[in-house]
Design a protein around this motif. Structure first.
Motif, mmCIF file in Angstrom:
data_model
loop_
_atom_site.group_PDB
_atom_site.id
_atom_site.type_symbol
_atom_site.label_atom_id
_atom_site.label_comp_id
_atom_site.label_asym_id
_atom_site.label_seq_id
_atom_site.Cartn_x
_atom_site.Cartn_y
_atom_site.Cartn_z
ATOM 1 N N ASN A 80 10.605 13.058 -6.429
ATOM 2 C CA ASN A 80 11.035 14.383 -6.007
ATOM 3 C C ASN A 80 12.495 14.431 -5.585
ATOM 4 O O ASN A 80 12.941 15.464 -5.087
ATOM 5 C CB ASN A 80 10.155 14.874 -4.861
ATOM 6 N N ALA A 81 13.229 13.342 -5.764
ATOM 7 C CA ALA A 81 14.665 13.343 -5.443
ATOM 8 C C ALA A 81 15.368 14.324 -6.377
ATOM 9 O O ALA A 81 15.031 14.430 -7.564
ATOM 10 C CB ALA A 81 15.236 11.947 -5.576
ATOM 11 N N PRO A 82 16.364 15.049 -5.882
ATOM 12 C CA PRO A 82 16.951 16.134 -6.657
ATOM 13 C C PRO A 82 17.544 15.751 -8.011
ATOM 14 O O PRO A 82 17.198 16.346 -9.005
ATOM 15 C CB PRO A 82 18.045 16.689 -5.740
ATOM 16 N N VAL A 130 18.171 12.294 -9.430
ATOM 17 C CA VAL A 130 17.690 11.086 -10.102
ATOM 18 C C VAL A 130 16.170 10.992 -10.161
ATOM 19 O O VAL A 130 15.633 10.049 -10.744
ATOM 20 C CB VAL A 130 18.264 9.816 -9.419
ATOM 21 N N GLY A 131 15.459 11.951 -9.590
ATOM 22 C CA GLY A 131 14.012 11.917 -9.540
ATOM 23 C C GLY A 131 13.330 11.789 -10.893
ATOM 24 O O GLY A 131 12.439 10.950 -11.065
ATOM 25 N N PRO A 132 13.712 12.600 -11.895
ATOM 26 C CA PRO A 132 13.059 12.456 -13.206
ATOM 27 C C PRO A 132 13.297 11.086 -13.845
ATOM 28 O O PRO A 132 12.399 10.535 -14.498
ATOM 29 C CB PRO A 132 13.702 13.558 -14.048
ATOM 30 N N TYR A 133 14.459 10.524 -13.647
ATOM 31 C CA TYR A 133 14.746 9.194 -14.214
ATOM 32 C C TYR A 133 13.931 8.114 -13.502
ATOM 33 O O TYR A 133 13.435 7.189 -14.141
ATOM 34 C CB TYR A 133 16.238 8.885 -14.117
ATOM 35 N N ILE A 134 13.804 8.241 -12.193
ATOM 36 C CA ILE A 134 12.971 7.299 -11.443
ATOM 37 C C ILE A 134 11.523 7.432 -11.889
ATOM 38 O O ILE A 134 10.814 6.439 -12.041
ATOM 39 C CB ILE A 134 13.126 7.529 -9.929
ATOM 40 N N GLY A 135 11.082 8.669 -12.118
ATOM 41 C CA GLY A 135 9.722 8.894 -12.595
ATOM 42 C C GLY A 135 9.467 8.234 -13.941
ATOM 43 O O GLY A 135 8.391 7.673 -14.171
ATOM 44 N N MET A 136 10.456 8.299 -14.839
ATOM 45 C CA MET A 136 10.287 7.635 -16.143
ATOM 46 C C MET A 136 10.185 6.127 -15.971
ATOM 47 O O MET A 136 9.389 5.472 -16.651
ATOM 48 C CB MET A 136 11.464 7.981 -17.073
ATOM 49 N N LEU A 137 10.978 5.552 -15.068
ATOM 50 C CA LEU A 137 10.894 4.110 -14.821
ATOM 51 C C LEU A 137 9.549 3.722 -14.217
ATOM 52 O O LEU A 137 8.957 2.707 -14.588
ATOM 53 C CB LEU A 137 12.026 3.670 -13.891
ATOM 54 N N ILE A 138 9.072 4.536 -13.305
ATOM 55 C CA ILE A 138 7.790 4.239 -12.662
ATOM 56 C C ILE A 138 6.654 4.314 -13.676
ATOM 57 O O ILE A 138 5.726 3.497 -13.644
ATOM 58 C CB ILE A 138 7.556 5.198 -11.482
ATOM 59 N N ASP A 139 6.711 5.280 -14.586
ATOM 60 C CA ASP A 139 5.656 5.413 -15.589
ATOM 61 C C ASP A 139 5.618 4.235 -16.550
ATOM 62 O O ASP A 139 4.580 3.953 -17.140
ATOM 63 C CB ASP A 139 5.831 6.713 -16.371
ATOM 64 N N ASP A 182 0.816 -1.213 0.000
ATOM 65 C CA ASP A 182 0.000 0.000 0.000
ATOM 66 C C ASP A 182 0.852 1.267 0.000
ATOM 67 O O ASP A 182 0.405 2.312 -0.457
ATOM 68 C CB ASP A 182 -0.908 0.030 1.234
ATOM 69 N N PHE A 183 2.071 1.172 0.501
ATOM 70 C CA PHE A 183 2.931 2.347 0.610
ATOM 71 C C PHE A 183 3.780 2.585 -0.632
ATOM 72 O O PHE A 183 4.506 3.567 -0.691
ATOM 73 C CB PHE A 183 3.861 2.213 1.821
ATOM 74 N N LEU A 184 3.723 1.695 -1.617
ATOM 75 C CA LEU A 184 4.592 1.831 -2.783
ATOM 76 C C LEU A 184 4.305 3.103 -3.567
ATOM 77 O O LEU A 184 5.219 3.731 -4.095
ATOM 78 C CB LEU A 184 4.481 0.603 -3.680
ATOM 79 N N GLY A 185 3.048 3.506 -3.645
ATOM 80 C CA GLY A 185 2.715 4.751 -4.339
ATOM 81 C C GLY A 185 3.314 5.960 -3.657
ATOM 82 O O GLY A 185 3.821 6.877 -4.296
ATOM 83 N N THR A 186 3.277 5.960 -2.339
ATOM 84 C CA THR A 186 3.866 7.058 -1.576
ATOM 85 C C THR A 186 5.377 7.086 -1.737
ATOM 86 O O THR A 186 5.976 8.153 -1.909
ATOM 87 C CB THR A 186 3.504 6.912 -0.087
ATOM 88 N N ILE A 187 5.986 5.906 -1.705
ATOM 89 C CA ILE A 187 7.438 5.821 -1.884
ATOM 90 C C ILE A 187 7.829 6.284 -3.287
ATOM 91 O O ILE A 187 8.816 7.000 -3.464
ATOM 92 C CB ILE A 187 7.923 4.389 -1.612
ATOM 93 N N ALA A 188 7.033 5.912 -4.286
ATOM 94 C CA ALA A 188 7.324 6.308 -5.662
ATOM 95 C C ALA A 188 7.213 7.823 -5.835
ATOM 96 O O ALA A 188 8.058 8.437 -6.484
ATOM 97 C CB ALA A 188 6.376 5.593 -6.625
#
Length: 141
Positions: A113-115, A117-126, A102-108
């Protein structure tokens, strides 16, 4: 530097959980080293107890909806201690996914918002199917 909203004891709990995560990763990298996996689990449980308190920890693991996850997590820990680290880790991983899924969405969203690597993590999550649509779906707030 901005201060965190955690108390000093909760910060110590975060350090224990982080140490537990590092030990778990190290145990997997060292071909499922039993001692490191066990130490990672123990540190993680101690850290979780320090962060949210002993009573809330017991209530979290004793919830009826989380009974499968709790049983799988502790069975995996027991299998690791009984010298079956690969099978124990797989069972434990299932338990962790059921307990903390249940917390994976919050963690993602936090990772987005990480300074640097955040955009790269966002692309992986999408790219993960069904994950972006479930973001914060299970939060009680």
């Amino acid at each position: 530097m901005p201060t965190m909203w955690l108390s000093d004891t909760q910060k110590i709990g975060v350090a224990f959980c982080s140490g537990g995560g590092f030990f778990l990763i190290g145990g997997v990298m060292l071909f499922f080293d039993r001692a490191m996996l066990a130490m990672g689990n123990i540190l993680f449980l101690i850290g979780l107890t320090i962060i949210i308190g002993p009573q809330k920890t017991l209530l979290f693991f004793a919830r009826k909806q989380k009974a499968k996850g709790t049983a799988a997590f502790f069975l995996g820990l027991l299998l690791i201690l009984m010298r079956w680290p690969l099978i124990g880790f797989c069972v434990e991983l299932y338990g962790i996914m059921v307990l903390f899924g249940d917390f994976l969405g919050t963690i993602a969203s936090f990772a987005r918002n990480a300074p640097v690597v955040g955009p790269y993590i966002g692309m992986l999550i999408d790219r993960v199917p069904g994950f972006a649509s479930r973001r914060n779906a299970e939060l009680p707030v």
